[in-house]
Design a protein around this motif. Sequence first.
Motif, mmCIF file in Angstrom:
data_model
loop_
_atom_site.group_PDB
_atom_site.id
_atom_site.type_symbol
_atom_site.label_atom_id
_atom_site.label_comp_id
_atom_site.label_asym_id
_atom_site.label_seq_id
_atom_site.Cartn_x
_atom_site.Cartn_y
_atom_site.Cartn_z
ATOM 1 N N LEU A 276 5.543 -11.969 34.041
ATOM 2 C CA LEU A 276 4.823 -11.343 34.913
ATOM 3 C C LEU A 276 4.987 -10.065 35.720
ATOM 4 O O LEU A 276 4.090 -9.277 34.937
ATOM 5 C CB LEU A 276 4.634 -11.673 36.298
ATOM 6 N N GLN B 207 11.519 -19.722 38.971
ATOM 7 C CA GLN B 207 10.974 -18.739 38.884
ATOM 8 C C GLN B 207 11.321 -17.094 39.343
ATOM 9 O O GLN B 207 10.156 -16.367 38.896
ATOM 10 C CB GLN B 207 10.953 -19.126 41.483
ATOM 11 N N LYS C 10 2.193 -8.914 43.726
ATOM 12 C CA LYS C 10 1.404 -8.282 44.690
ATOM 13 C C LYS C 10 0.307 -7.979 43.669
ATOM 14 O O LYS C 10 -0.339 -7.610 43.381
ATOM 15 C CB LYS C 10 2.151 -7.154 45.347
ATOM 16 N N ARG C 11 -0.737 -7.760 45.414
ATOM 17 C CA ARG C 11 -1.435 -6.572 44.537
ATOM 18 C C ARG C 11 -1.601 -5.386 44.935
ATOM 19 O O ARG C 11 -1.296 -4.602 45.549
ATOM 20 C CB ARG C 11 -2.301 -7.005 46.050
ATOM 21 N N ARG D 266 3.819 -14.706 42.085
ATOM 22 C CA ARG D 266 2.514 -14.403 42.282
ATOM 23 C C ARG D 266 3.365 -12.700 42.017
ATOM 24 O O ARG D 266 3.945 -12.170 42.635
ATOM 25 C CB ARG D 266 1.468 -14.028 42.862
ATOM 26 N N VAL E 74 6.812 -8.908 42.855
ATOM 27 C CA VAL E 74 6.649 -10.025 42.675
ATOM 28 C C VAL E 74 7.041 -10.248 44.340
ATOM 29 O O VAL E 74 7.695 -10.349 44.633
ATOM 30 C CB VAL E 74 8.104 -11.060 41.595
#
Length: 79
Positions: A13, A6, A76-77, A74, A61
């Motif tokens: 990312l 992770q 965040k928007r 993932r 994140v």
Amino acid sequence: MLSVRQVKAARALLAWSQSDLAKASGVSEPTIARLESVDALIGGRAETGMKLRTALEAAGVIFIEENGEGPGVRLKRTK
């Protein structure tokens, strides 16, 4: 629980190096390298894992806990 995979995925990312994560978290780069050298849950002191998680979350994140499909990350928007 936070896994090495992770942390590595979160760094990817964000396009962060271990050095970037060290600066953001206050955890030394050699410590991050040592922690990332094994495929397991983040070991060492609990506060070290929290520092890493906090820095990565502050950068956007989201950590996804085990839900039958495995843990993940993932971003965040953005608005």
